[in-house]
Design an enzyme around this catalytic site. Sequence first.
Site, PDB file in Angstrom:
ATOM      1  N   LYS A 152      60.105  50.964 -14.938  1.00 40.81           N
ATOM      2  CA  LYS A 152      58.892  51.307 -15.678  1.00 40.81           C
ATOM      3  C   LYS A 152      57.999  50.079 -15.832  1.00 40.81           C
ATOM      4  O   LYS A 152      58.463  49.003 -16.215  1.00 40.81           O
ATOM      5  CB  LYS A 152      59.238  51.852 -17.068  1.00 40.81           C
ATOM      6  CG  LYS A 152      59.763  53.262 -17.056  1.00 40.81           C
ATOM      7  CD  LYS A 152      60.096  53.753 -18.454  1.00 40.81           C
ATOM      8  CE  LYS A 152      58.879  54.246 -19.198  1.00 40.81           C
ATOM      9  NZ  LYS A 152      59.251  54.836 -20.514  1.00 40.81           N
ATOM     10  N   LEU A 153      56.732  50.280 -15.542  1.00 39.83           N
ATOM     11  CA  LEU A 153      55.715  49.236 -15.673  1.00 39.83           C
ATOM     12  C   LEU A 153      54.496  49.838 -16.355  1.00 39.83           C
ATOM     13  O   LEU A 153      54.160  51.004 -16.122  1.00 39.83           O
ATOM     14  CB  LEU A 153      55.300  48.717 -14.295  1.00 39.83           C
ATOM     15  CG  LEU A 153      56.363  47.990 -13.466  1.00 39.83           C
ATOM     16  CD1 LEU A 153      56.064  48.136 -11.984  1.00 39.83           C
ATOM     17  CD2 LEU A 153      56.412  46.519 -13.854  1.00 39.83           C
TER      18      LEU A 153
END
EC number: 2.2.1.2
Length: 316
Positions: free
Chosen positions: A132-133
């Site tokens: 996740k970014l």
Amino acid sequence: MSNKLAQLRKLTTVVADTGEIDAIKKYQPEDATTNPSLILKAAQIAEYAPLIDQAIAYAKTQSNDKAQQVQDTCDMLAVNIGKEILKTIPGRISTEVDARLSYDMERSVAKARQLVKMYNDAGISNDRILIKLASTWEGIRAAEILEKEGINCNLTLLFSFAQARACAEAGVFLISPFVGRIMDWYKAKEGRDFAASEDPGVLSVTKIYNYYKEHGYKTVVMGASFRNIGEILELAGCDRLTIAPSLLAELEAAEGELVAKLVDSKGSKARPAPMTHSEFLWEHNLDAMAVEKLAEGIRNFAVDQGKLEAMIAAKL
């Protein structure tokens, strides 16, 4: 007639938005998502104490520097929780890169590679992991690099159409447009409640979903951050929906027929030229809600990361 959760599963891949193993075992989702806030919450559950102890022991073998030990412990704790969750689901776990790196492409890539290596060293293959970014320009560019290395990404804190377009153009695996937080902003701004069908967050995800399908983008749309089951039901048919345990319980208790609201048009419209950096910044900037909510979301995740680090530091 089956309950609405059972019906939803036939239309949409249901994902659990939690780091709590018991809830995941109960609702048997396909995938699970975590974030710094959920890791902090999970770390305070007694049954997770051994995972913290193991992460600390690992960190002490990596460095004698206490600050580095804290970082390594937090990373390994997130991976340890992810590993436990993967024992109970058939699909993928989403593990988040430190929100404080949201504007640093190179360090985001390095952190993602480190997290994936930790999973790989534990025998977990890349096809069970999503990194996740935050959906900043730098986060999207980091994801573009990682995707080419076979590391699939989940772009989170997505509030604007510009963010969604840039993610699709970068070829990211999945996006998490936030429904409830969009609605929160408009509710505060306009001082009124919204029917689910008129919910600004629902309308945002619907627009993104239809655009992706009309233009043949493969990026998965996973609605996130729900405030009520009305929002969820209005997005039935979306590729995936990540849902908190409390709302999964409400869906399970709800009766009545559920029909798909989103349907893949399987279109083949010509795609526009990819957005430039300046175009992205301008288009995103035109959406006051998105500007505020992206910044707020990054700050809040950073605060919870800091709380987790303080908790870990006290144990070292």
